[in-house]
Design an enzyme around this catalytic site. Sequence first.
Site, PDB file in Angstrom:
ATOM      1  N   LYS A  45       0.782  -1.135   0.108  1.00  0.00           N
ATOM      2  CA  LYS A  45       0.061  -0.143   0.038  1.00  0.00           C
ATOM      3  C   LYS A  45       1.089   1.310   0.000  1.00  0.00           C
ATOM      4  O   LYS A  45       1.913   1.329   0.155  1.00  0.00           O
ATOM      5  CB  LYS A  45      -1.036  -0.101   1.325  1.00  0.00           C
ATOM      6  CG  LYS A  45      -2.192  -1.219   1.142  1.00  0.00           C
ATOM      7  CD  LYS A  45      -2.934  -1.022   2.361  1.00  0.00           C
ATOM      8  CE  LYS A  45      -4.169  -2.153   2.055  1.00  0.00           C
ATOM      9  NZ  LYS A  45      -5.160  -1.864   3.365  1.00  0.00           N
ATOM     10  N   TYR A  85     -12.534  -1.538  -3.742  1.00  0.00           N
ATOM     11  CA  TYR A  85     -13.154  -1.848  -2.114  1.00  0.00           C
ATOM     12  C   TYR A  85     -14.497  -1.664  -2.189  1.00  0.00           C
ATOM     13  O   TYR A  85     -14.896  -1.356  -0.925  1.00  0.00           O
ATOM     14  CB  TYR A  85     -12.367  -0.891  -1.414  1.00  0.00           C
ATOM     15  CG  TYR A  85     -10.898  -1.239  -0.708  1.00  0.00           C
ATOM     16  CD1 TYR A  85     -10.865  -2.370  -0.063  1.00  0.00           C
ATOM     17  CD2 TYR A  85      -9.836  -0.511  -1.185  1.00  0.00           C
ATOM     18  CE1 TYR A  85      -9.651  -2.650   0.238  1.00  0.00           C
ATOM     19  CE2 TYR A  85      -8.578  -0.908  -0.748  1.00  0.00           C
ATOM     20  CZ  TYR A  85      -8.462  -1.940  -0.127  1.00  0.00           C
ATOM     21  OH  TYR A  85      -7.225  -2.399   0.422  1.00  0.00           O
ATOM     22  N   PHE A  93     -15.267   4.101   7.151  1.00  0.00           N
ATOM     23  CA  PHE A  93     -13.789   4.314   6.892  1.00  0.00           C
ATOM     24  C   PHE A  93     -13.794   4.332   5.322  1.00  0.00           C
ATOM     25  O   PHE A  93     -12.450   4.469   4.917  1.00  0.00           O
ATOM     26  CB  PHE A  93     -12.931   3.312   7.482  1.00  0.00           C
ATOM     27  CG  PHE A  93     -13.208   1.883   7.184  1.00  0.00           C
ATOM     28  CD1 PHE A  93     -12.524   1.389   5.996  1.00  0.00           C
ATOM     29  CD2 PHE A  93     -13.690   1.185   8.116  1.00  0.00           C
ATOM     30  CE1 PHE A  93     -12.938   0.043   5.582  1.00  0.00           C
ATOM     31  CE2 PHE A  93     -14.155  -0.328   7.852  1.00  0.00           C
ATOM     32  CZ  PHE A  93     -13.535  -0.711   6.622  1.00  0.00           C
ATOM     33  N   ARG A 121      -2.434 -14.329   4.108  1.00  0.00           N
ATOM     34  CA  ARG A 121      -3.009 -13.377   5.080  1.00  0.00           C
ATOM     35  C   ARG A 121      -2.290 -13.400   6.646  1.00  0.00           C
ATOM     36  O   ARG A 121      -2.361 -12.641   7.190  1.00  0.00           O
ATOM     37  CB  ARG A 121      -4.661 -13.916   5.297  1.00  0.00           C
ATOM     38  CG  ARG A 121      -5.419 -13.499   4.113  1.00  0.00           C
ATOM     39  CD  ARG A 121      -5.972 -12.276   3.951  1.00  0.00           C
ATOM     40  NE  ARG A 121      -6.838 -11.860   5.066  1.00  0.00           N
ATOM     41  CZ  ARG A 121      -7.340 -10.856   5.135  1.00  0.00           C
ATOM     42  NH1 ARG A 121      -7.356 -10.147   4.125  1.00  0.00           N
ATOM     43  NH2 ARG A 121      -8.218 -10.383   6.392  1.00  0.00           N
ATOM     44  N   THR A 127      -5.443  -6.901  10.496  1.00  0.00           N
ATOM     45  CA  THR A 127      -5.801  -5.748   9.913  1.00  0.00           C
ATOM     46  C   THR A 127      -5.301  -4.524  10.742  1.00  0.00           C
ATOM     47  O   THR A 127      -4.577  -3.526  10.291  1.00  0.00           O
ATOM     48  CB  THR A 127      -7.215  -5.446   9.945  1.00  0.00           C
ATOM     49  OG1 THR A 127      -7.806  -6.628   9.142  1.00  0.00           O
ATOM     50  CG2 THR A 127      -7.636  -4.159   8.999  1.00  0.00           C
ATOM     51  N   ARG A 138       2.337  -6.446   9.004  1.00  0.00           N
ATOM     52  CA  ARG A 138       1.960  -5.111   9.190  1.00  0.00           C
ATOM     53  C   ARG A 138       2.296  -4.805  10.765  1.00  0.00           C
ATOM     54  O   ARG A 138       2.498  -3.699  10.944  1.00  0.00           O
ATOM     55  CB  ARG A 138       0.432  -5.630   9.384  1.00  0.00           C
ATOM     56  CG  ARG A 138      -0.488  -5.412   8.133  1.00  0.00           C
ATOM     57  CD  ARG A 138      -1.771  -6.003   8.164  1.00  0.00           C
ATOM     58  NE  ARG A 138      -2.773  -5.644   6.917  1.00  0.00           N
ATOM     59  CZ  ARG A 138      -3.863  -6.213   6.767  1.00  0.00           C
ATOM     60  NH1 ARG A 138      -4.485  -6.937   7.193  1.00  0.00           N
ATOM     61  NH2 ARG A 138      -4.567  -5.530   5.527  1.00  0.00           N
ATOM     62  N   ASN A 148      -2.047   0.186   6.861  1.00  0.00           N
ATOM     63  CA  ASN A 148      -1.589  -0.964   7.392  1.00  0.00           C
ATOM     64  C   ASN A 148      -0.602  -1.875   6.343  1.00  0.00           C
ATOM     65  O   ASN A 148      -0.583  -2.844   6.642  1.00  0.00           O
ATOM     66  CB  ASN A 148      -2.550  -2.033   7.886  1.00  0.00           C
ATOM     67  CG  ASN A 148      -3.853  -2.015   6.859  1.00  0.00           C
ATOM     68  OD1 ASN A 148      -3.739  -1.673   5.808  1.00  0.00           O
ATOM     69  ND2 ASN A 148      -4.854  -2.759   7.360  1.00  0.00           N
ATOM     70  N   HIS A 151      -2.134  -5.386   1.369  1.00  0.00           N
ATOM     71  CA  HIS A 151      -3.401  -5.943   1.184  1.00  0.00           C
ATOM     72  C   HIS A 151      -3.266  -7.561   0.820  1.00  0.00           C
ATOM     73  O   HIS A 151      -2.248  -7.886   0.297  1.00  0.00           O
ATOM     74  CB  HIS A 151      -4.291  -5.167   0.406  1.00  0.00           C
ATOM     75  CG  HIS A 151      -5.446  -6.029  -0.270  1.00  0.00           C
ATOM     76  ND1 HIS A 151      -6.499  -5.857   0.225  1.00  0.00           N
ATOM     77  CD2 HIS A 151      -5.649  -6.820  -1.552  1.00  0.00           C
ATOM     78  CE1 HIS A 151      -7.590  -6.659  -0.334  1.00  0.00           C
ATOM     79  NE2 HIS A 151      -6.899  -7.470  -1.324  1.00  0.00           N
ATOM     80  N   GLU A 162      -9.800  -9.961  -7.615  1.00  0.00           N
ATOM     81  CA  GLU A 162      -8.741  -9.201  -7.427  1.00  0.00           C
ATOM     82  C   GLU A 162      -7.663  -9.202  -8.366  1.00  0.00           C
ATOM     83  O   GLU A 162      -6.647  -8.407  -8.919  1.00  0.00           O
ATOM     84  CB  GLU A 162      -8.261  -9.081  -5.991  1.00  0.00           C
ATOM     85  CG  GLU A 162      -9.556  -8.692  -5.175  1.00  0.00           C
ATOM     86  CD  GLU A 162      -8.909  -8.710  -3.377  1.00  0.00           C
ATOM     87  OE1 GLU A 162      -8.036  -9.106  -3.269  1.00  0.00           O
ATOM     88  OE2 GLU A 162      -9.908  -8.330  -2.750  1.00  0.00           O
TER      89      GLU A 162
HETATM   90  N1  UDP Z   1      -9.459  -0.191   7.334  1.00  0.00           N
HETATM   91  C1  UDP Z   1      -9.555   1.080   7.967  1.00  0.00           C
HETATM   92  N2  UDP Z   1     -10.511   1.160   9.405  1.00  0.00           N
HETATM   93  C2  UDP Z   1     -11.129   0.002   9.711  1.00  0.00           C
HETATM   94  C3  UDP Z   1     -10.750  -1.164   8.962  1.00  0.00           C
HETATM   95  C4  UDP Z   1     -10.123  -1.128   7.916  1.00  0.00           C
HETATM   96  O1  UDP Z   1      -9.180   2.357   7.523  1.00  0.00           O
HETATM   97  O2  UDP Z   1     -11.575   0.050  10.726  1.00  0.00           O
HETATM   98  C5  UDP Z   1      -8.890  -0.276   6.149  1.00  0.00           C
HETATM   99  C6  UDP Z   1      -7.650  -1.056   6.330  1.00  0.00           C
HETATM  100  O3  UDP Z   1      -6.771  -0.356   5.317  1.00  0.00           O
HETATM  101  C7  UDP Z   1      -8.071  -2.295   5.609  1.00  0.00           C
HETATM  102  C8  UDP Z   1      -8.971  -2.155   4.646  1.00  0.00           C
HETATM  103  O4  UDP Z   1      -9.683  -0.731   5.128  1.00  0.00           O
HETATM  104  O5  UDP Z   1      -6.678  -3.013   5.415  1.00  0.00           O
HETATM  105  C9  UDP Z   1     -10.026  -2.981   4.435  1.00  0.00           C
HETATM  106  O6  UDP Z   1     -10.334  -3.702   5.601  1.00  0.00           O
HETATM  107  P1  UDP Z   1     -10.696  -5.143   5.719  1.00  0.00           P
HETATM  108  O7  UDP Z   1     -11.591  -5.271   7.118  1.00  0.00           O
HETATM  109  O8  UDP Z   1     -11.134  -5.730   4.563  1.00  0.00           O
HETATM  110  O9  UDP Z   1      -9.263  -5.372   6.350  1.00  0.00           O
HETATM  111  P2  UDP Z   1      -8.158  -6.444   5.616  1.00  0.00           P
HETATM  112  O10 UDP Z   1      -8.917  -7.443   4.748  1.00  0.00           O
HETATM  113  O11 UDP Z   1      -7.322  -5.567   4.621  1.00  0.00           O
HETATM  114  O12 UDP Z   1      -7.343  -7.030   6.678  1.00  0.00           O
HETATM  115 MG    MG Z   2     -10.407  -7.572   3.344  1.00  0.00          MG
END
Ligand code: UDP
Ligand code: MG
Length: 173
Positions: A45, A85, A93, A121, A127, A138, A148, A151, A162
Amino acid sequence: MKLSTLLMFLAGLAISIGLIYFGYRWFVKKNIRRNVIERTLAIVKPDAVRAHHTGKIIDKIEQENFTVIDLRKVQLDREQAEKFYEMHKDKKFFHQLVDYMTGGPVVVMILEKMNAIIDWRDLMGATDPAKAKEGSIRKLFGTDIGKNAVHGSDSPEAAHREIRFFFADRIKE
Ligand code: UDP
Ligand code: MG
């Protein structure tokens, strides 16, 4: 007991069993290791690219035996980030996420190995970098729950969507 009370009890029971069943199915599907060669989409990112962490992140990826099948550096525009997204479009958010993801170039990669989706993952960590396990990307390179560093696709369906999003020519169908 009145019939209506009994019916309400049975309906409540059926809903509870349904929630547990589908919740369990969802959890297993998200966390399964199928022991087959998979491809997943990884993104370094904008915060991590800007901080010159791309090389270190790819090094960790290769140390864990992923093969980088394809790699590109791209600047996302708002339309692309919103589409990528779209499942989060109703979250509070969302706008911040789109601002962040369009704030500088990202490095997108197709990664391949056995159980690539869940293993990537795992290597990414939770996250929220503060909750991510020691040694995860992360934990090492993320700043906060928004910024973070990386992705990763969260299911075979997401990986397919994706990968096609960035590398349409890699999807045969
Ligand atoms: N995100 C954020 N605030 C939150 C949760 C998620 O800004 O409370 C952002 C963060 O960059 C995250 C992305 O949105 O990686 C996608 O969220 P997701 O829940 O899908 O998390 P991920 O799959 O990336 O772990
Ligand atoms: Mg996700």
